[in-house]
Scaffold this motif. Sequence first.
Motif, PDB file in Angstrom:
ATOM      1  N   CYS A 143       0.850  -1.183   0.000  1.00  0.00           N
ATOM      2  CA  CYS A 143       0.000   0.000   0.000  1.00  0.00           C
ATOM      3  C   CYS A 143       0.896   1.247   0.000  1.00  0.00           C
ATOM      4  CB  CYS A 143      -0.902  -0.026   1.217  1.00  0.00           C
ATOM      5  SG  CYS A 143      -1.879   1.451   1.419  1.00  0.00           S
ATOM      6  N   ALA A 144       0.744   2.094  -0.987  1.00  0.00           N
ATOM      7  CA  ALA A 144       1.541   3.310  -1.098  1.00  0.00           C
ATOM      8  C   ALA A 144       0.862   4.468  -0.368  1.00  0.00           C
ATOM      9  CB  ALA A 144       1.728   3.669  -2.567  1.00  0.00           C
ATOM     10  N   LEU A 145       1.665   5.349   0.180  1.00  0.00           N
ATOM     11  CA  LEU A 145       1.153   6.568   0.785  1.00  0.00           C
ATOM     12  C   LEU A 145       1.139   7.662  -0.271  1.00  0.00           C
ATOM     13  CD1 LEU A 145       3.119   6.599   4.159  1.00  0.00           C
ATOM     14  CD2 LEU A 145       0.706   6.063   3.833  1.00  0.00           C
ATOM     15  N   VAL A 146       0.035   8.395  -0.337  1.00  0.00           N
ATOM     16  CA  VAL A 146      -0.070   9.516  -1.262  1.00  0.00           C
ATOM     17  C   VAL A 146      -0.564  10.736  -0.507  1.00  0.00           C
ATOM     18  CG1 VAL A 146      -0.453   8.093  -3.322  1.00  0.00           C
ATOM     19  CG2 VAL A 146      -2.403   8.911  -2.000  1.00  0.00           C
ATOM     20  N   THR A 147      -0.161  11.899  -0.985  1.00  0.00           N
ATOM     21  CA  THR A 147      -0.589  13.142  -0.369  1.00  0.00           C
ATOM     22  C   THR A 147      -0.499  14.257  -1.392  1.00  0.00           C
ATOM     23  OG1 THR A 147      -0.390  14.481   1.648  1.00  0.00           O
ATOM     24  CG2 THR A 147       1.673  13.843   0.553  1.00  0.00           C
ATOM     25  N   THR A 148      -0.660  15.491  -0.934  1.00  0.00           N
ATOM     26  CA  THR A 148      -0.548  16.670  -1.784  1.00  0.00           C
ATOM     27  C   THR A 148       0.507  17.599  -1.197  1.00  0.00           C
ATOM     28  OG1 THR A 148      -2.192  17.977  -0.573  1.00  0.00           O
ATOM     29  CG2 THR A 148      -3.023  16.511  -2.323  1.00  0.00           C
ATOM     30  N   TRP A 149       0.961  18.547  -2.018  1.00  0.00           N
ATOM     31  CA  TRP A 149       1.946  19.517  -1.528  1.00  0.00           C
ATOM     32  C   TRP A 149       1.366  20.399  -0.432  1.00  0.00           C
ATOM     33  CZ3 TRP A 149       6.765  18.746  -1.699  1.00  0.00           C
ATOM     34  CH2 TRP A 149       7.345  18.067  -2.767  1.00  0.00           C
ATOM     35  N   LEU A 150       0.061  20.611  -0.444  1.00  0.00           N
ATOM     36  CA  LEU A 150      -0.551  21.395   0.635  1.00  0.00           C
ATOM     37  C   LEU A 150      -0.360  20.707   1.985  1.00  0.00           C
ATOM     38  CD1 LEU A 150      -3.784  22.418  -1.241  1.00  0.00           C
ATOM     39  CD2 LEU A 150      -2.070  23.998  -0.367  1.00  0.00           C
ATOM     40  N   VAL A 151      -0.443  19.389   2.007  1.00  0.00           N
ATOM     41  CA  VAL A 151      -0.249  18.640   3.255  1.00  0.00           C
ATOM     42  C   VAL A 151       1.216  18.671   3.666  1.00  0.00           C
ATOM     43  CG1 VAL A 151      -0.462  16.374   4.347  1.00  0.00           C
ATOM     44  CG2 VAL A 151      -2.274  17.209   2.829  1.00  0.00           C
ATOM     45  N   ILE A 152       2.125  18.528   2.701  1.00  0.00           N
ATOM     46  CA  ILE A 152       3.553  18.598   3.015  1.00  0.00           C
ATOM     47  C   ILE A 152       3.882  19.975   3.594  1.00  0.00           C
ATOM     48  CG2 ILE A 152       5.891  18.553   2.045  1.00  0.00           C
ATOM     49  CD1 ILE A 152       4.554  15.773   2.251  1.00  0.00           C
ATOM     50  N   THR A 153       3.319  21.028   3.026  1.00  0.00           N
ATOM     51  CA  THR A 153       3.542  22.382   3.523  1.00  0.00           C
ATOM     52  C   THR A 153       3.042  22.534   4.957  1.00  0.00           C
ATOM     53  OG1 THR A 153       3.382  23.271   1.289  1.00  0.00           O
ATOM     54  CG2 THR A 153       3.064  24.831   3.091  1.00  0.00           C
ATOM     55  N   GLU A 154       1.861  21.993   5.236  1.00  0.00           N
ATOM     56  CA  GLU A 154       1.301  22.071   6.590  1.00  0.00           C
ATOM     57  C   GLU A 154       2.170  21.288   7.575  1.00  0.00           C
ATOM     58  OE1 GLU A 154      -2.619  20.170   8.200  1.00  0.00           O
ATOM     59  OE2 GLU A 154      -3.110  22.175   7.437  1.00  0.00           O
ATOM     60  N   ALA A 155       2.612  20.111   7.177  1.00  0.00           N
ATOM     61  CA  ALA A 155       3.483  19.309   8.041  1.00  0.00           C
ATOM     62  C   ALA A 155       4.801  20.041   8.296  1.00  0.00           C
ATOM     63  CB  ALA A 155       3.744  17.941   7.414  1.00  0.00           C
ATOM     64  N   TRP A 156       5.372  20.633   7.245  1.00  0.00           N
ATOM     65  CA  TRP A 156       6.621  21.397   7.362  1.00  0.00           C
ATOM     66  C   TRP A 156       6.476  22.478   8.428  1.00  0.00           C
ATOM     67  CZ3 TRP A 156      11.411  21.228   4.954  1.00  0.00           C
ATOM     68  CH2 TRP A 156      12.212  22.364   5.092  1.00  0.00           C
ATOM     69  N   HIS A 157       5.364  23.179   8.393  1.00  0.00           N
ATOM     70  CA  HIS A 157       5.112  24.278   9.326  1.00  0.00           C
ATOM     71  C   HIS A 157       5.026  23.772  10.775  1.00  0.00           C
ATOM     72  CE1 HIS A 157       3.527  28.012  10.938  1.00  0.00           C
ATOM     73  NE2 HIS A 157       2.523  27.346  11.447  1.00  0.00           N
ATOM     74  N   LEU A 158       4.517  22.575  10.967  1.00  0.00           N
ATOM     75  CA  LEU A 158       4.329  22.029  12.316  1.00  0.00           C
ATOM     76  C   LEU A 158       5.596  21.399  12.903  1.00  0.00           C
ATOM     77  CD1 LEU A 158       0.833  20.365  11.810  1.00  0.00           C
ATOM     78  CD2 LEU A 158       1.327  22.490  13.043  1.00  0.00           C
ATOM     79  N   LEU A 159       6.545  21.066  12.058  1.00  0.00           N
ATOM     80  CA  LEU A 159       7.754  20.364  12.506  1.00  0.00           C
ATOM     81  C   LEU A 159       8.866  21.326  12.903  1.00  0.00           C
ATOM     82  CD1 LEU A 159       7.902  17.608   9.744  1.00  0.00           C
ATOM     83  CD2 LEU A 159       7.249  17.296  12.151  1.00  0.00           C
ATOM     84  N   ALA A 160       9.737  20.862  13.801  1.00  0.00           N
ATOM     85  CA  ALA A 160      10.949  21.603  14.139  1.00  0.00           C
ATOM     86  C   ALA A 160      11.930  21.500  12.976  1.00  0.00           C
ATOM     87  CB  ALA A 160      11.566  21.026  15.413  1.00  0.00           C
TER      88      ALA A 160
END
Length: 103
Positions: free
Chosen positions: A1-18
Motif C-alpha cells: 500500500c503506497a502513501l499519497v498526499t498533496t503539496w498542501l499537506v507537506i507544507t502544513e506538516a513542514w510548518h508544524l515540525l521543528a
Amino acid sequence: CALVTTWLVITEAWHLLAAPAQLKLMRWVAAGGIAVLELGPQDGKAMLALLEKYRDRPMDLADASLVVLAGRLGVTEILTIDRADFDVYRLSGNRRFVQVLEG
C-alpha cells in the motif's frame, strides 16, 4: 500500500515540525517515501465546494486537498492526526473515511 498526499499537506506538516525534522521530511519525500500528487484546475473547484460545505468547522486547504484526492483515487483510508475533522468529512455517496490509526 503506497502513501499519497498533496503539496498542501507537506507544507502544513513542514510548518508544524521543528527545523531538523523538516529536512528529514523532505529527504523522505525526495527518496520516494510518499507520493506527492499534483492538483489540477478542476480540483480547485472541488476544493472550493468542500471549503464552503464545511465552513462551520472550518476545513483547511490541506484537508480539502486530501478529500478531493481521495475522491479522485477512490481511496477511503486516511492516515491523519486530524481525527475529529476526518470523522465528519464525507466522500461521494456519503462514504466515511477509515482512519488507519484507529486499528
